[in-house]
Each structure stands twice: as C-alpha cells, then as structure tokens.
Design a protein around this motif. Structure first.
Motif, PDB file in Angstrom:
ATOM      1  N   ASP A   1     -29.105 -13.441  28.483  1.00 42.94           N
ATOM      2  CA  ASP A   1     -29.639 -13.874  27.201  1.00 42.94           C
ATOM      3  C   ASP A   1     -28.452 -14.169  26.285  1.00 42.94           C
ATOM      4  O   ASP A   1     -27.844 -13.252  25.734  1.00 42.94           O
ATOM      5  N   ASP A   2     -28.121 -15.454  26.141  1.00 42.24           N
ATOM      6  CA  ASP A   2     -26.937 -15.803  25.365  1.00 42.24           C
ATOM      7  C   ASP A   2     -27.226 -15.886  23.872  1.00 42.24           C
ATOM      8  O   ASP A   2     -26.358 -16.255  23.084  1.00 42.24           O
ATOM      9  N   VAL A   3     -28.437 -15.534  23.468  1.00 41.85           N
ATOM     10  CA  VAL A   3     -28.763 -15.453  22.051  1.00 41.85           C
ATOM     11  C   VAL A   3     -28.612 -14.018  21.555  1.00 41.85           C
ATOM     12  O   VAL A   3     -27.967 -13.754  20.533  1.00 41.85           O
ATOM     13  N   CYS A   4     -29.201 -13.073  22.286  1.00 44.91           N
ATOM     14  CA  CYS A   4     -29.174 -11.680  21.850  1.00 44.91           C
ATOM     15  C   CYS A   4     -27.880 -10.951  22.222  1.00 44.91           C
ATOM     16  O   CYS A   4     -27.477 -10.009  21.535  1.00 44.91           O
ATOM     17  N   SER A   5     -27.249 -11.338  23.329  1.00 47.04           N
ATOM     18  CA  SER A   5     -26.052 -10.616  23.769  1.00 47.04           C
ATOM     19  C   SER A   5     -25.024 -10.568  22.642  1.00 47.04           C
ATOM     20  O   SER A   5     -24.765 -11.570  21.976  1.00 47.04           O
ATOM     21  N   THR A   6     -24.429  -9.382  22.444  1.00 46.95           N
ATOM     22  CA  THR A   6     -23.544  -9.159  21.305  1.00 46.95           C
ATOM     23  C   THR A   6     -22.421  -8.203  21.672  1.00 46.95           C
ATOM     24  O   THR A   6     -22.608  -7.269  22.447  1.00 46.95           O
ATOM     25  N   ASN A   7     -21.259  -8.427  21.098  1.00 45.23           N
ATOM     26  CA  ASN A   7     -20.092  -7.587  21.319  1.00 45.23           C
ATOM     27  C   ASN A   7     -19.973  -6.569  20.179  1.00 45.23           C
ATOM     28  O   ASN A   7     -19.716  -6.940  19.034  1.00 45.23           O
ATOM     29  N   PHE A   8     -20.148  -5.299  20.494  1.00 39.73           N
ATOM     30  CA  PHE A   8     -19.986  -4.234  19.513  1.00 39.73           C
ATOM     31  C   PHE A   8     -18.609  -3.579  19.617  1.00 39.73           C
ATOM     32  O   PHE A   8     -18.290  -2.667  18.864  1.00 39.73           O
ATOM     33  N   SER A   9     -17.805  -4.031  20.569  1.00 35.74           N
ATOM     34  CA  SER A   9     -16.471  -3.484  20.790  1.00 35.74           C
ATOM     35  C   SER A   9     -15.568  -3.805  19.612  1.00 35.74           C
ATOM     36  O   SER A   9     -15.696  -4.829  18.954  1.00 35.74           O
ATOM     37  N   THR A  10     -14.624  -2.902  19.360  1.00 36.41           N
ATOM     38  CA  THR A  10     -13.623  -3.169  18.331  1.00 36.41           C
ATOM     39  C   THR A  10     -12.448  -3.945  18.897  1.00 36.41           C
ATOM     40  O   THR A  10     -11.530  -4.305  18.172  1.00 36.41           O
ATOM     41  N   PHE A  11     -12.457  -4.204  20.231  1.00 37.77           N
ATOM     42  CA  PHE A  11     -11.449  -5.058  20.860  1.00 37.77           C
ATOM     43  C   PHE A  11     -12.003  -6.472  20.971  1.00 37.77           C
ATOM     44  O   PHE A  11     -13.143  -6.675  21.374  1.00 37.77           O
ATOM     45  N   GLU A  12     -11.201  -7.462  20.667  1.00 29.26           N
ATOM     46  CA  GLU A  12     -11.550  -8.871  20.827  1.00 29.26           C
ATOM     47  C   GLU A  12     -12.951  -9.197  20.288  1.00 29.26           C
ATOM     48  O   GLU A  12     -13.732  -9.897  20.940  1.00 29.26           O
ATOM     49  N   PRO A  13     -13.312  -8.708  19.111  1.00 27.37           N
ATOM     50  CA  PRO A  13     -14.672  -8.951  18.628  1.00 27.37           C
ATOM     51  C   PRO A  13     -14.953 -10.406  18.303  1.00 27.37           C
ATOM     52  O   PRO A  13     -16.093 -10.844  18.360  1.00 27.37           O
TER      53      PRO A  13
ATOM     54  N   SER B   1     -26.207  -8.402  27.146  1.00 25.21           N
ATOM     55  CA  SER B   1     -24.945  -7.668  27.115  1.00 25.21           C
ATOM     56  C   SER B   1     -24.756  -7.028  25.744  1.00 25.21           C
ATOM     57  O   SER B   1     -24.696  -7.724  24.726  1.00 25.21           O
ATOM     58  N   LEU B   2     -24.680  -5.704  25.723  1.00 27.57           N
ATOM     59  CA  LEU B   2     -24.360  -4.947  24.515  1.00 27.57           C
ATOM     60  C   LEU B   2     -22.989  -4.330  24.765  1.00 27.57           C
ATOM     61  O   LEU B   2     -22.860  -3.202  25.222  1.00 27.57           O
ATOM     62  N   LYS B   3     -21.951  -5.097  24.494  1.00 29.66           N
ATOM     63  CA  LYS B   3     -20.602  -4.737  24.909  1.00 29.66           C
ATOM     64  C   LYS B   3     -19.994  -3.675  24.009  1.00 29.66           C
ATOM     65  O   LYS B   3     -20.114  -3.723  22.788  1.00 29.66           O
ATOM     66  N   ALA B   4     -19.313  -2.721  24.648  1.00 27.30           N
ATOM     67  CA  ALA B   4     -18.662  -1.636  23.915  1.00 27.30           C
ATOM     68  C   ALA B   4     -17.260  -1.393  24.471  1.00 27.30           C
ATOM     69  O   ALA B   4     -16.838  -2.038  25.426  1.00 27.30           O
ATOM     70  N   ASN B   5     -16.562  -0.425  23.892  1.00 28.47           N
ATOM     71  CA  ASN B   5     -15.181  -0.124  24.283  1.00 28.47           C
ATOM     72  C   ASN B   5     -15.075   0.758  25.519  1.00 28.47           C
ATOM     73  O   ASN B   5     -13.979   1.238  25.809  1.00 28.47           O
ATOM     74  N   ILE B   6     -16.169   1.029  26.191  1.00 32.97           N
ATOM     75  CA  ILE B   6     -16.157   1.970  27.310  1.00 32.97           C
ATOM     76  C   ILE B   6     -15.122   1.529  28.334  1.00 32.97           C
ATOM     77  O   ILE B   6     -15.078   0.372  28.732  1.00 32.97           O
ATOM     78  N   SER B   7     -14.283   2.474  28.776  1.00 34.59           N
ATOM     79  CA  SER B   7     -13.167   2.112  29.646  1.00 34.59           C
ATOM     80  C   SER B   7     -12.801   3.285  30.527  1.00 34.59           C
ATOM     81  O   SER B   7     -13.089   4.440  30.224  1.00 34.59           O
TER      82      SER B   7
END
Length: 334
Positions: free
Chosen positions: A89-101, A142-148
């Motif tokens: 879903d390229d509309v809802c997917s969002t980057n919540f990461s503080t890297f490369e936001p 995609s609900l992107k986060a800093n998880i590493s």
C-alpha cells in the motif's frame, strides 16, 4: 501541560529484532527442493484455501511495524520485490524512523532485511514464481521504525510505536505484526497497545526462556488484543539452537507457529532462509488476515477477542506444546 495531564513517564525503550539467523539468498530452483515451504503445509493452508477459495484479502490492511518492506537500495514502490510490489500500500505506508525520514517517506528501504522477510510470509503473491504468502491479496502497509540488530541504532522506538499505532487507527489498519521485543517493561507502550482497536501479533522472543518468569515485551503484556507467538521446527518441536530458542510460557505465550528455516522474500529482490520467533509471528498474522477478510465478506462483526479465541481453538494440539503455551498447540489456518 499540568501534572494531571501526565499518565506516566517512561524511557523511550530500545527494542530488538527477534530473528536468530538469516541465510545467503536462496536460488529459486532450490525453493522446491531443500528449502521448500514446509510451513504452509504445516499450518494446513491449502485446506483453508480450498474451503474459502474466493476470500478477498484486499479488504484487509496489514501493518508491518518493522525495518521497512522492500529493497535495500530504493525507496520507489515500482522497483520493489516482484513477489510484493503490487501488494504494498504505497498510500498508507509511512516511515516513522528517525533515520532517513525524508529520503524514504514510505518506508520501502529495508537495509536490515527483516521487514521484507516478514512481509513475504504474510502476503507474497501466490503464483508460479518464487514463494507463496499466506494471504493472496492483502494490503501490506510498511510502518518503518529504527528497529535494528545494532543496539546503537534502535533508539526512540516506543515513541515511534505510539505514533504508528495512532496512524494505524486513523487509517483503518486493524492488524499489526510486531516481530521485536525487549525485556524492559514500558507502561507507555502497554497503554498505546491497549488503546489500539485492533489485533497486535507479537513474537515470543528467542532467549529459550519461560516468559511466565522472564517476560519479553510487548508479547508478555496481559492485554486482550495481543496474541503472542512462539516458534516450532518442521517436526513440531519447539525451536532450540544452542543457547537460542523460542521462548515459551503456559500463560504468556498463546500459540506456536513455524519459525525455523522459513524461506521468504528478501531485500535483494531474491529469497532467503530465516529462523526465529520473528518469522513465526507473521504466520499467525497471515491467518488472522484471512479470517478477518472472510468475516468482512460475510458482514460478520467478529471482535478482536473472538478472533484470537478462534485462532487458539483451531490450533492443532501437540504433546510437546502442552504446558508451553495457552492453546497447547500450533497454528492451523483450516
């Protein structure tokens, strides 16, 4: 802001991926050989599909709170994995990461190669190419986060999770996969999940410990919208490898699902093997998406608690799992 407005103050907890190992990319011709998808047979997926052949899983949005879904060098949806691109879903997917936001607004760049593996298990396109996901056409968000894997990088995760859950609520995303964990209790995280009006599927953790005694969060939160998932091998025994292994718990782990030598989509546009409760979790998420889609089609109003109970009641009982989880069994889609 007055003190009366503050419920609690917590450290912005760091969280870790629940993956034990990844392999080098697997060649396509090997998928039906040594690395066949044993997990789909194990959860009786074909029987479920035959019973409900026309389920429209595109009615269901599945949030993957993880490292991103896609390729390790691009942020463009049209250049992503061929087994995933039109499921995203390229509309809802969002980057919540503080890297490369700013450079990865939609969270399609997966450097860690974790979220993409998760996504493939849930919803890789079922066709004659590559691997098959559990659902046929769900909308992966995609609900992107800093998880590493690196403890120096996975900072400020609780605040990212709280923002992601609020975003999910506002965008009708009522099913979220969370393949990460921490031994640190965080009241703010618990409150945010408790207030979320959907199902949260959580990995049990890979410490080979009893989480009734040594909790892993968020899986161990005593909340009625969480289902916690341990990992089994192809012989239906709990996955253990040296000091690593799936956590278990008679009251804190709900069910077990395949989590050893799982082949899925990776961030090279290829396929890799993966092991850990991270990869058991999306099997349950995929089945939950199927059940939600089926109930939407029927116009049924299945509550989150009823959905969880249906998954637990449908589990296949195993002697080796009795006393190790609430259901005493392993996942079945049928």
């Amino acid at each position: 802001l007055s003190r009366e407005d503050i419920y609690c103050v917590n450290e912005d907890t760091k969280l870790n991926l629940l993956s034990d190992s990844f392999s080098e990319p697997v060649k396509l011709e090997e998928i039906e050989g040594v690395y066949y998808q044993w997990a789909l047979e194990n959860i009786e997926l074909e029987e479920a599909i035959n019973m409900y052949p026309n389920i429209r899983a595109d009615l269901v949005k599945v949030g993957v709170f993880d490292t991103g879904i896609g390729y390790n060098e691009t942020t463009v949806v049209d250049n992503l994995h061929p087994d995933l691109s039109w499921m995203l879903d390229d509309v809802c997917s969002t980057n919540f990461s503080t890297f490369e936001p700013n450079s990865d607004v939609r969270g399609f760049k997966d450097v860690e190669n974790h979220g993409t593996l998760i996504a493939g298990i849930i919803g890789a396109i079922r066709n004659d190419f590559g691997v098959d996901g559990i659902t046929n056409s769900c909308r992966l968000v995609s609900l992107k986060a800093n998880i590493s894997e690196s403890s120096s990088n996975n900072d400020r995760l609780t605040s990212q999770l709280i923002r992601a859950l609020e975003f999910a609520r506002n965008n009708s995303i009522y099913l979220i996969n969370m393949s990460f964990g921490s031994s640190v209790y965080n009241e703010s995280m618990k409150t945010a999940i408790s207030n979320f009006p959907g199902l949260v599927v959580c990995g049990a953790g890979n410490s080979n410990k009893n989480t009734d005694l040594f909790p892993t969060y968020p899986a161990s939160f005593d909340l009625d919208n969480i289902i916690s998932v341990g990992a089994i091998k192809s012989d239906n025994s709990i996955w253990v490898s040296g000091e690593s292994g799936s956590n278990y718990g008679a009251t804190t782990i709900d069910i077990f699902a395949p989590g050893h030598n799982i082949v899925s989509t990776d961030n090279t546009k290829g396929y890799s093997l993966a092991t850990g409760t991270s990869f058991a979790t999306p099997h349950v998420t995929g089945v939950a998406a199927m059940l939600m889609a089926y109930n939407y089609e029927l116009g049924a109003e299945l509550t989150i608690q009823e959905l969880i109970q249906l998954i637990l009641d449908s589990s296949i009982k195993e002697n080796s799992l009795v006393g190790k989880c609430v259901s005493g069994g392993r996942l079945s889609a049928y």
